[in-house]
Design a protein around this motif. Structure first.
Motif, PDB file in Angstrom:
ATOM      1  N   THR A  53       1.039  -1.261   0.051  1.00 57.85           N
ATOM      2  CA  THR A  53      -0.101  -0.007   0.047  1.00 57.85           C
ATOM      3  C   THR A  53       0.626   1.476   0.064  1.00 57.85           C
ATOM      4  OG1 THR A  53      -0.015   0.085   2.413  1.00 57.85           O
ATOM      5  CG2 THR A  53      -1.739  -1.074   1.218  1.00 57.85           C
ATOM      6  N   ALA A  54       1.930   1.183   0.471  1.00 54.61           N
ATOM      7  CA  ALA A  54       2.787   2.464   0.446  1.00 54.61           C
ATOM      8  C   ALA A  54       3.677   2.779  -0.633  1.00 54.61           C
ATOM      9  CB  ALA A  54       3.714   2.231   1.840  1.00 54.61           C
ATOM     10  N   ASP A  55       4.201   4.069  -0.494  1.00 50.06           N
ATOM     11  CA  ASP A  55       5.200   4.298  -1.803  1.00 50.06           C
ATOM     12  C   ASP A  55       6.588   3.822  -1.361  1.00 50.06           C
ATOM     13  OD1 ASP A  55       5.937   5.992   0.358  1.00 50.06           O
ATOM     14  OD2 ASP A  55       5.105   7.891  -0.436  1.00 50.06           O
ATOM     15  N   ARG A  56       7.425   4.049  -2.267  1.00 52.22           N
ATOM     16  CA  ARG A  56       8.927   3.626  -2.363  1.00 52.22           C
ATOM     17  C   ARG A  56       9.603   4.385  -1.250  1.00 52.22           C
ATOM     18  NH1 ARG A  56      12.826   1.910  -6.219  1.00 52.22           N
ATOM     19  NH2 ARG A  56      14.935   2.147  -5.144  1.00 52.22           N
ATOM     20  N   GLY A  57       9.424   5.521  -0.768  1.00 48.91           N
ATOM     21  CA  GLY A  57      10.202   6.066   0.322  1.00 48.91           C
ATOM     22  C   GLY A  57       9.825   5.620   1.587  1.00 48.91           C
ATOM     23  N   THR A  58       8.316   5.131   1.744  1.00 47.60           N
ATOM     24  CA  THR A  58       7.779   4.538   2.944  1.00 47.60           C
ATOM     25  C   THR A  58       8.508   2.951   3.104  1.00 47.60           C
ATOM     26  OG1 THR A  58       5.775   5.867   3.011  1.00 47.60           O
ATOM     27  CG2 THR A  58       5.920   3.894   4.422  1.00 47.60           C
ATOM     28  N   GLU A  60      11.160   1.787   1.606  1.00 43.17           N
ATOM     29  CA  GLU A  60      12.799   1.974   2.096  1.00 43.17           C
ATOM     30  C   GLU A  60      12.858   2.299   3.757  1.00 43.17           C
ATOM     31  OE1 GLU A  60      14.339   5.123  -0.352  1.00 43.17           O
ATOM     32  OE2 GLU A  60      14.497   3.710  -1.913  1.00 43.17           O
ATOM     33  N   TRP A  78      11.738  -3.466  -6.364  1.00 40.07           N
ATOM     34  CA  TRP A  78      10.833  -2.719  -6.809  1.00 40.07           C
ATOM     35  C   TRP A  78      10.607  -2.714  -8.329  1.00 40.07           C
ATOM     36  CZ3 TRP A  78       8.030  -0.015  -3.749  1.00 40.07           C
ATOM     37  CH2 TRP A  78       7.070   0.985  -4.156  1.00 40.07           C
ATOM     38  N   ALA A  80       9.007  -1.260 -10.604  1.00 34.90           N
ATOM     39  CA  ALA A  80       8.935   0.113 -11.571  1.00 34.90           C
ATOM     40  C   ALA A  80      10.356  -0.010 -12.336  1.00 34.90           C
ATOM     41  CB  ALA A  80       8.729   1.295 -10.747  1.00 34.90           C
ATOM     42  N   ALA A 121       0.016  -4.204  -5.793  1.00 38.23           N
ATOM     43  CA  ALA A 121       0.441  -2.958  -5.315  1.00 38.23           C
ATOM     44  C   ALA A 121       0.333  -1.869  -6.709  1.00 38.23           C
ATOM     45  CB  ALA A 121       1.904  -3.034  -4.738  1.00 38.23           C
ATOM     46  N   PRO A 122       0.178  -0.659  -5.979  1.00 42.61           N
ATOM     47  CA  PRO A 122       0.226   0.402  -7.293  1.00 42.61           C
ATOM     48  C   PRO A 122       1.550   0.037  -8.307  1.00 42.61           C
ATOM     49  CG  PRO A 122      -0.344   1.359  -5.217  1.00 42.61           C
ATOM     50  CD  PRO A 122       0.261  -0.065  -4.922  1.00 42.61           C
ATOM     51  N   ALA A 123       2.542  -0.137  -7.905  1.00 39.32           N
ATOM     52  CA  ALA A 123       3.810  -0.033  -8.594  1.00 39.32           C
ATOM     53  C   ALA A 123       3.990  -1.536  -9.413  1.00 39.32           C
ATOM     54  CB  ALA A 123       5.012   0.170  -7.690  1.00 39.32           C
TER      55      ALA A 123
END
Length: 426
Positions: A53-58, A60, A78, A80, A121-123
């Motif tokens: 659910t989270a983005d890449r920064g979260t 990491e 990842w 992407a 996941a979104p990515a």
């Protein structure tokens, strides 16, 4: 018997322990590997809600926090840009397979890698990887194997101790039975045993005790019967002695009296032997015995016109036989000559001294024994009891010698009585 039972138990116990401990050792190794794999999988799965659910920064940030507290390296692929977040990892075929949406656990150099595919996941499909080293997979296995080995050795030792105790409990009574049988075979009929051990061995011990008593009773009865029978002969001997006194010819009376005296001595010796049997052979001068017996039988030989030839050494010849027994054996052999050959048949008595004893050779000019062999006790092809030769044979065997049959130079029977010297059996 003890060593055989010991080896049998050792082999059986070893097979049982191997059949039990080897699968258990393999199971311990598998359990240890599954435990490490499960722990690493749990650490990786703890990231699934975040990466889904989270983005890449979260992601990491979360990976760095998990790596700080987890003993297993964590890596996130990842989708992407195909980059790796966290610990570096080789791009193996298993990682490529997981990137297509399939979670796998595969062997890798140095250990085992666990790959969890997170879809939706979104990515795109994100792969969480962790790695378990071979040392971690086998943590505690060596110690467990050592404990199992010591346990197996201990169980084997206990089994051997129990087997040794059982063997000793059986071997003692069996050894006592063997000693009892040896004593009985040696003539000690007073030997007994206290039955011990298993029921079957106790039964054998009781049976041997009963057998020894029964043999003793039978021998006692036989000796008493022989002694009583011999004692009953004294009455006719007394009557015969009285008859000899009425003979008018002094020379004839003296000869018959000598025969009666010899017969009475024989009866007395039989009574003494049956009541108190000798346990050892004794010794005598074979030359003296043969001289006396040939002189005794010479009177009858003169009456039947039998030529008698004697070949005796001019020195004593000691042998390991009692004098009375040797005299009885020689009488039995000479009696056979008179009983089974026609009158006027010549015979020879020869005594040969040897380095180990002596040989008494009695040959005749008759037709030989029927069948050309020594008859057994109680068997004879002629009108006789068949006991004469057996007396001589038993005398020879009791002293450690032998009785053999051959042909005399003139074609008749030739009996050789081989006797050892006293020093040969001392």
């Amino acid at each position: 018997m003890r060593s055989r039972l010991f080896r049998l138990v050792a082999a059986t116990a070893s097979l049982v322990l191997i059949a039990f401990l080897v699968p258990l050792a393999l199971l311990v190794r598998q359990v240890a590997a599954d435990r490490a794999t499960t722990a690493a999988t749990a650490a990786a799965q703890s990231l699934v809600p975040v990466v889904a659910t989270a983005d890449r920064g979260t992601v990491e940030l979360t990976v760095s926090q998990v790596r700080a507290t987890s003993r297993y390296p964590i890596t996130v692929l990842w989708p992407a840009d195909g980059s790796l977040i966290g610990a570096s990892a080789p791009r193996s075929r298993a990682l490529q397979l997981a990137a297509r949406g399939r979670s796998v656990t595969a062997r890798a150099p140095g250990g085992r890698e666990i790959l969890i595919a997170v879809q939706g996941a979104p990515a795109g499909t994100i792969v969480i990887r962790t790695f378990v080293t071979t040392a971690e997979l086998r943590a505690g296995v060596l110690r467990a194997w050592l404990i199992l080995g010591l346990l197996g050795i201990g169980l084997l030792g206990v089994g051997l101790v129990v087997a040794d105790a059982i063997a000793r409990s059986m071997l003692g009574p069996v050894t006592a039975l063997a000693a009892l049988s040896q004593r009985l075979s040696g003539g000690d009929l007073d030997a007994r045993i206290e039955p011990a051990g298993p029921a079957e061995i106790r039964d054998v011990g009781a049976a041997l005790n009963h057998l020894a008593g029964r043999i003793g009773d039978l021998l006692t009865g036989e000796r008493e019967a022989a002694a009583d029978l011999s004692h009953r002969l004294r009455t006719p001997l007394t009557a015969l002695r009285l008859e000899t006194e009425s003979l008018r010819d002094p020379a004839e009376a003296e000869r018959v009296t000598a025969v009666v005296d010899a017969l009475e001595r024989t009866v007395t010796q039989i009574i003494s032997d049956t009541r108190h049997p000798r346990r050892s052979g004794g010794r005598c001068d074979a030359r003296q015995i043969l001289t006396e017996r040939v002189d005794y039988w010479s009177a009858l030989a003169d009456e039947q016109d039998r030529p008698v030839s004697t070949v005796l050494p001019d020195h004593p010849v000691p042998v390991a036989v009692d004098g009375d027994e040797l005299a009885a054996a020689v009488d039995a052999l000479l009696e056979n000559v008179f009983a089974h050959t026609p009158e006027a048949t010549a015979f020879t008595v020869r005594l040969e001294a040897t380095t180990s004893g002596a040989r008494v050779v009695i040959g005749d000019d008759g037709s030989g024994l029927p069948g050309g062999d020594l008859p057994g006790r109680g068997r004879s092809g002629r009108a006789s009891t068949g006991l004469g030769l057996d007396i001589a044979r038993r005398t020879a065997h009791a002293a450690g010698g032998a009785l053999t049959l051959g042909r005399s130079p003139n074609g008749g029977a030739e009996i050789t009585l081989t006797l050892p010297a006293p020093s040969a059996i001392s």
